[in-house]
Write a protein that holds these residues in place. Structure first.
Motif, PDB file in Angstrom:
ATOM      1  N   GLN A   1     -43.237  85.594   6.176  1.00  0.00           N
ATOM      2  CA  GLN A   1     -42.982  83.973   6.495  1.00  0.00           C
ATOM      3  C   GLN A   1     -42.524  83.633   7.876  1.00  0.00           C
ATOM      4  N   THR A   2     -41.664  84.399   8.081  1.00  0.00           N
ATOM      5  CA  THR A   2     -40.979  84.162   9.684  1.00  0.00           C
ATOM      6  C   THR A   2     -41.840  84.371  10.685  1.00  0.00           C
ATOM      7  N   ILE A   3     -42.644  85.621  10.559  1.00  0.00           N
ATOM      8  CA  ILE A   3     -43.512  85.764  11.711  1.00  0.00           C
ATOM      9  C   ILE A   3     -44.729  84.880  11.617  1.00  0.00           C
ATOM     10  N   GLN A   4     -45.254  84.350  10.625  1.00  0.00           N
ATOM     11  CA  GLN A   4     -46.359  83.620  10.401  1.00  0.00           C
ATOM     12  C   GLN A   4     -45.662  82.107  11.109  1.00  0.00           C
ATOM     13  N   GLN A   5     -44.388  81.774  10.880  1.00  0.00           N
ATOM     14  CA  GLN A   5     -43.902  80.692  11.409  1.00  0.00           C
ATOM     15  C   GLN A   5     -43.871  80.636  13.008  1.00  0.00           C
ATOM     16  N   ILE A   6     -43.472  81.865  13.500  1.00  0.00           N
ATOM     17  CA  ILE A   6     -43.577  82.271  15.045  1.00  0.00           C
ATOM     18  C   ILE A   6     -45.099  82.234  15.715  1.00  0.00           C
ATOM     19  N   LEU A   7     -45.788  82.474  14.939  1.00  0.00           N
ATOM     20  CA  LEU A   7     -47.204  82.665  15.250  1.00  0.00           C
ATOM     21  C   LEU A   7     -47.928  81.526  15.493  1.00  0.00           C
ATOM     22  N   HIS A   8     -47.525  80.601  14.181  1.00  0.00           N
ATOM     23  CA  HIS A   8     -48.234  79.337  14.399  1.00  0.00           C
ATOM     24  C   HIS A   8     -47.507  78.269  15.505  1.00  0.00           C
ATOM     25  N   LEU A   9     -46.527  78.625  16.040  1.00  0.00           N
ATOM     26  CA  LEU A   9     -46.049  77.917  17.096  1.00  0.00           C
ATOM     27  C   LEU A   9     -46.435  78.256  18.584  1.00  0.00           C
ATOM     28  N   GLY A  10     -47.346  79.160  18.629  1.00  0.00           N
ATOM     29  CA  GLY A  10     -47.988  79.679  19.729  1.00  0.00           C
ATOM     30  C   GLY A  10     -47.305  80.523  20.734  1.00  0.00           C
ATOM     31  N   VAL A  11     -46.598  81.488  20.160  1.00  0.00           N
ATOM     32  CA  VAL A  11     -46.021  82.530  21.139  1.00  0.00           C
ATOM     33  C   VAL A  11     -46.915  83.371  21.597  1.00  0.00           C
ATOM     34  N   PHE A  12     -46.795  83.952  22.874  1.00  0.00           N
ATOM     35  CA  PHE A  12     -47.811  84.848  23.376  1.00  0.00           C
ATOM     36  C   PHE A  12     -47.698  86.259  22.699  1.00  0.00           C
ATOM     37  N   ASP A  13     -46.444  86.576  22.480  1.00  0.00           N
ATOM     38  CA  ASP A  13     -46.044  87.958  21.798  1.00  0.00           C
ATOM     39  C   ASP A  13     -44.649  87.617  21.097  1.00  0.00           C
ATOM     40  N   TYR A  14     -44.354  88.696  20.010  1.00  0.00           N
ATOM     41  CA  TYR A  14     -43.136  88.911  19.685  1.00  0.00           C
ATOM     42  C   TYR A  14     -42.964  90.454  19.466  1.00  0.00           C
ATOM     43  N   ILE A  15     -41.493  90.567  19.793  1.00  0.00           N
ATOM     44  CA  ILE A  15     -41.231  91.800  19.950  1.00  0.00           C
ATOM     45  C   ILE A  15     -39.872  92.171  18.826  1.00  0.00           C
ATOM     46  N   MET A  16     -39.848  92.967  18.029  1.00  0.00           N
ATOM     47  CA  MET A  16     -38.986  93.452  17.135  1.00  0.00           C
ATOM     48  C   MET A  16     -37.707  94.112  17.794  1.00  0.00           C
ATOM     49  N   LYS A  17     -36.395  93.574  17.258  1.00  0.00           N
ATOM     50  CA  LYS A  17     -35.211  94.432  17.601  1.00  0.00           C
ATOM     51  C   LYS A  17     -35.131  95.414  16.583  1.00  0.00           C
ATOM     52  N   PRO A  18     -34.629  96.528  17.109  1.00  0.00           N
ATOM     53  CA  PRO A  18     -34.404  96.962  18.463  1.00  0.00           C
ATOM     54  C   PRO A  18     -35.686  97.435  19.157  1.00  0.00           C
ATOM     55  N   PHE A  19     -35.825  97.345  20.448  1.00  0.00           N
ATOM     56  CA  PHE A  19     -36.982  97.649  21.084  1.00  0.00           C
ATOM     57  C   PHE A  19     -36.591  98.440  22.342  1.00  0.00           C
ATOM     58  N   THR A  20     -37.714  99.178  22.859  1.00  0.00           N
ATOM     59  CA  THR A  20     -37.439  99.863  24.004  1.00  0.00           C
ATOM     60  C   THR A  20     -37.923  99.247  25.310  1.00  0.00           C
ATOM     61  N   TYR A  21     -37.482  99.638  26.543  1.00  0.00           N
ATOM     62  CA  TYR A  21     -37.758  98.988  27.876  1.00  0.00           C
ATOM     63  C   TYR A  21     -39.469  99.048  27.848  1.00  0.00           C
ATOM     64  N   GLU A  22     -40.245 100.052  27.293  1.00  0.00           N
ATOM     65  CA  GLU A  22     -41.735 100.480  27.379  1.00  0.00           C
ATOM     66  C   GLU A  22     -42.301  99.055  26.620  1.00  0.00           C
ATOM     67  N   ARG A  23     -41.798  98.791  25.697  1.00  0.00           N
ATOM     68  CA  ARG A  23     -42.112  97.822  24.707  1.00  0.00           C
ATOM     69  C   ARG A  23     -42.019  96.327  25.613  1.00  0.00           C
ATOM     70  N   MET A  24     -41.084  96.081  26.089  1.00  0.00           N
ATOM     71  CA  MET A  24     -40.907  94.923  27.072  1.00  0.00           C
ATOM     72  C   MET A  24     -41.773  94.907  28.148  1.00  0.00           C
ATOM     73  N   GLU A  25     -41.879  95.884  28.761  1.00  0.00           N
ATOM     74  CA  GLU A  25     -42.673  96.048  29.995  1.00  0.00           C
ATOM     75  C   GLU A  25     -44.315  95.792  29.575  1.00  0.00           C
ATOM     76  N   GLN A  26     -44.669  96.694  28.582  1.00  0.00           N
ATOM     77  CA  GLN A  26     -45.959  96.319  28.132  1.00  0.00           C
ATOM     78  C   GLN A  26     -46.620  94.865  27.833  1.00  0.00           C
ATOM     79  N   THR A  27     -45.676  94.322  27.206  1.00  0.00           N
ATOM     80  CA  THR A  27     -45.755  92.713  26.820  1.00  0.00           C
ATOM     81  C   THR A  27     -45.776  92.061  28.233  1.00  0.00           C
TER      82      THR A  27
END
Length: 234
Positions: free
Chosen positions: A90-116
């Protein structure tokens, strides 16, 4: 290359500083300001007109979802990458419907942020390179965004299914390493590349194969046992 100006919205001071360092390690990105909640974030957006917001979802006073709603309602011209600990649909759908470019789940690595951020920069460069785009160029840009979201959704789904003892940050590292290995990689290659024991790399690779995220080719050398070579599924 134009510097992309970033506003970082995150309530935890320690996480905020780590995220700032991650963002500024990527070439072409500069954190111009920071805020600890959505109310302060909206104020700083209007003051400094950033190109991009990297924003947490769970924050006091005004959370990220309400802040995104306000941004869209007021037609503020800014892009957003969401950072969240949420993994419910439900939360993920809300985020997507509001037009984000991407979403990154915590905890995440530097490589994941860099890729985005690299994908975002490529998208911005293509969008701003011409006043008009062809259907082919538009299809390519939309396809890249769609692929980015599908990869994020796949990572979230997979994280919910991780066996006991598995770590999502390590899984992200394995995925990222395989994406960079165009000719495939062995378990030894992955272990060395991300800094884990071979047995650990093999456990993650076996898990990914079982979930059909990677394919395996058996390669026979002139001497010794055959070697499993792993390829990421695109």
């Amino acid at each position: 290359m134009k510097t992309i100006r970033v506003l970082l919205v995150e309530d935890d001071p320690m996480v905020r500083e780590v995220n700032r360092q991650f963002i500024e390690r990527v070439e072409g990105f500069k954190v111009i300001d920071m805020a600890s909640n959505g109310i302060a974030g909206i104020k700083k957006i209007k003051e400094s007109s950033p190109d991009l917001i990297v924003m947490d979802i769970f924050m006091p006073e005004q959370d990220g979802i309400e802040t995104l709603r306000q941004i869209r309602h007021e037609n503020i011209n800014v892009d957003c990458i969401s950072v969240t600990a949420a993994n419910d649909v439900q939360t993920i759908q809300q985020i997507l419907h509001l037009g984000v470019f991407d979403y990154i789940m915590k905890p995440f690595t530097y490589e994941r942020m860099e890729q985005t951020l690299i994908h975002y920069r490529q998208f911005k460069e293509k969008i701003e390179s011409n006043d008009d785009v062809t259907q082919e160029e538009l299809d390519e840009m939309i396809g890249q965004v769609r692929q980015q979201r599908e990869e994020a959704e796949q990572a979230i789904q997979l994280s919910q299914e991780l066996p006991k003892g598995f770590n999502r940050a390590t899984l992200d590292k394995v995925i990222f390493y395989l994406k960079q290995s165009k000719n495939g990689a062995s378990a030894d290659d992955v272990a060395t590349g991300i800094g884990v024991a071979r047995v650990t790399a093999r456990r993650y690779l076996d898990f990914m194969e079982k979930n059909r995220l990677i394919r395996v080719d058996i390669q026979y050398g002139s001497v010794g046992r055959p070697v499993n070579q792993y390829f990421i599924e695109e």
